[in-house]
Design an enzyme around this catalytic site. Structure first.
Site, PDB file in Angstrom:
ATOM      1  N   TYR A   1       0.845  -1.203   0.000  1.00 21.05           N
ATOM      2  CA  TYR A   1       0.000   0.000   0.000  1.00 21.05           C
ATOM      3  C   TYR A   1       0.874   1.244   0.000  1.00 21.05           C
ATOM      4  O   TYR A   1       1.839   1.317   0.761  1.00 21.05           O
ATOM      5  CB  TYR A   1      -0.873   0.038   1.258  1.00 21.05           C
ATOM      6  CG  TYR A   1      -2.020  -0.943   1.220  1.00 21.05           C
ATOM      7  CD1 TYR A   1      -3.278  -0.532   0.794  1.00 21.05           C
ATOM      8  CD2 TYR A   1      -1.847  -2.273   1.597  1.00 21.05           C
ATOM      9  CE1 TYR A   1      -4.345  -1.423   0.750  1.00 21.05           C
ATOM     10  CE2 TYR A   1      -2.903  -3.177   1.552  1.00 21.05           C
ATOM     11  CZ  TYR A   1      -4.154  -2.742   1.121  1.00 21.05           C
ATOM     12  OH  TYR A   1      -5.206  -3.626   1.071  1.00 21.05           O
ATOM     13  N   CYS A   2       0.529   2.215  -0.858  1.00 17.57           N
ATOM     14  CA  CYS A   2       1.218   3.514  -0.876  1.00 17.57           C
ATOM     15  C   CYS A   2       0.195   4.623  -0.668  1.00 17.57           C
ATOM     16  O   CYS A   2      -0.904   4.556  -1.232  1.00 17.57           O
ATOM     17  CB  CYS A   2       1.857   3.794  -2.239  1.00 17.57           C
ATOM     18  SG  CYS A   2       2.936   2.546  -2.858  1.00 17.57           S
ATOM     19  N   PHE A   3       0.582   5.652   0.057  1.00 14.67           N
ATOM     20  CA  PHE A   3      -0.328   6.769   0.349  1.00 14.67           C
ATOM     21  C   PHE A   3       0.358   8.111   0.150  1.00 14.67           C
ATOM     22  O   PHE A   3       1.565   8.226   0.384  1.00 14.67           O
ATOM     23  CB  PHE A   3      -0.756   6.741   1.825  1.00 14.67           C
ATOM     24  CG  PHE A   3      -1.471   5.490   2.237  1.00 14.67           C
ATOM     25  CD1 PHE A   3      -2.848   5.368   2.060  1.00 14.67           C
ATOM     26  CD2 PHE A   3      -0.776   4.426   2.796  1.00 14.67           C
ATOM     27  CE1 PHE A   3      -3.515   4.214   2.452  1.00 14.67           C
ATOM     28  CE2 PHE A   3      -1.439   3.260   3.184  1.00 14.67           C
ATOM     29  CZ  PHE A   3      -2.807   3.158   3.014  1.00 14.67           C
TER      30      PHE A   3
END
Length: 415
Positions: A9-11
């Protein structure tokens, strides 16, 4: 059936969702459970005309100058899962599956493109241009894992961020589309997310998908719908709601909390995959303030601590988070590849294994250790908060040993 892509996951959070003029970036890198990630720094460098650079599988032309970079990477390969450069550019990648099978032929890995974008791009847009030009020239392909028995290949998506904007870049073979983001919260995970808002694309993209019969040219062009496998397109990001709930207050701590959350699925700990390393970066929109990059260098952020790094000249190297080097004898470099798996654990990783067994086997001691660790992390976060809110300019001497000292203190606690 194609192998499932690891669920990283990247944010990114921009004002008005993030705190006081800060851009906050984060990634959990989900990889095979036993893979070791190291944190490595490379100084800016000048290169002779005509020189080449040896990436994970192939050699390509070098550029005259590369920027200083700090990377979190699986220690068997050349590229990186995520990292930053001295100009406040951060890049992270995602392995994705599209309706086009990814190539097994050795070319550039998505992870090589992360590093190449950071070495060659002084802004997010420059890094994007670098990545798509190299994709056009060399293509992507080759084994994503250190596995001699089977070839695991994926297409790539990227989150590319600087102090002003972010780009989500999604690729299938050499074809690509990208969306620019300047506000709010965005998450990317191991599937396509671009729909009809496309701000840049491969010049032949639409002709190509028409020729394949995937789009008739009449309906709105929706990248995910055109390129996803039929059953694959789901809403992905459970961490996004947690960040949006912060209501304009997303800080380094809020991003760390999201990355630690096992219940949401953002912190992966499954039979096949583990979050083997994490990063959080804080990029002040005011360029007179330094960017701060926090790395764990160890698996499972809920049991790791985020340690700050700031780019300054002559930054002190940290061998204790670097894996041993096997040079040309490395099984990853010999053909056929990966015939054996050397021990790639670095000193901090080994100390962590000990701490993990303590957490699992002696609850009282384990919880006490974790409290001490989180206290250490909090001191680091508060010291960085101070640097980002004071009026006088940062003295480089103050942070030249920053990451080194944090790793050293962490190791002392384990001993």
């Amino acid at each position: 059936r194609m192998a499932a892509a690891p669920p990283s996951y990247c944010f990114v959070a921009f004002p008005p969702c993030s705190k006081d003029g800060l851009v906050v970036f984060g990634k959990n890198s989900a990889r095979p459970r036993d893979e070791v990630q190291e944190v490595v720094y490379f100084a800016a460098a000048a290169h002779d005309p005509g020189s080449k650079v040896e990436c994970t599988y192939i050699e390509i032309e070098q550029v005259p100058k590369t920027h200083a970079i700090v990377l979190s990477r699986p220690s068997w390969l050349w590229g990186a899962e995520m990292g930053a450069n001295e100009h406040g550019v951060c890049v992270a990648n995602e392995a994705i599956v599209t309706r086009e099978p990814a190539s097994e032929s050795e070319a550039l890995l998505g992870m090589d493109l992360v590093r190449l974008g950071l070495e060659r791009g002084a802004t997010a847009k420059e890094a994007l241009d670098v990545i798509v030009a190299l994709l056009e020239e060399h293509g992507q392909g080759g084994n994503y894992y250190e596995d001699g028995s089977s070839c695991h290949t994926f297409q790539s998506a990227f989150l590319i961020v600087d102090r002003n904007e972010a780009w989500i870049l999604e690729t299938s073979g050499k074809y690509w589309a990208a969306e620019k983001i300047t506000e709010g919260v965005k998450c990317i995970c191991n599937q396509l997310s671009l729909t009809t808002k496309i701000d840049a694309e491969h010049p032949e993209l639409r002709n190509y998908v028409r020729s394949q019969g995937w789009w008739n040219g009449d309906s709105d062009f929706n990248f995910s719908e055109v390129f996803s496998l039929a059953h694959d397109h789901l809403a992905c990001c459970s961490g996004r709601e947690s960040l949006e709930k912060q209501g304009g207050d997303v800080s380094a701590q809020a991003m760390i909390d999201v990355l630690r959350d096992k219940d949401s699925g953002v912190c992966v700990d499954s039979e096949s995959f583990l979050t083997t390393a994490s990063i959080v970066s804080v990029l002040p929109q005011d360029p007179s303030f330094p960017c701060v990059h926090y790395f764990t260098g160890t698996p499972d952020p809920s049991r790791s601590i985020f340690k700050p790094f700031i780019f300054v000249d002559d930054v002190k190297l940290v061998p204790k988070v670097q894996s041993p080097s096997f040079g040309n004898d490395d099984p990853a470099k010999k053909i056929p590849r990966f015939q054996e798996k050397p021990d790639r654990r670095h000193e901090l990783y080994k100390a962590h294994e000990w701490a993990r067994s303590l957490l699992e086997n002696d609850q009282d001691k384990g919880q006490k250790l974790m409290r001490i660790m989180l206290d250490l992390e909090k001191q680091g976060l508060e010291a960085m908060e101070d640097i980002l809110t004071r009026t006088e300019v940062l003295d480089p001497a103050e942070v030249v040993d920053l990451f080194y000292d944090c790793v050293d203190t962490e190791l002392k606690f384990f001993k």
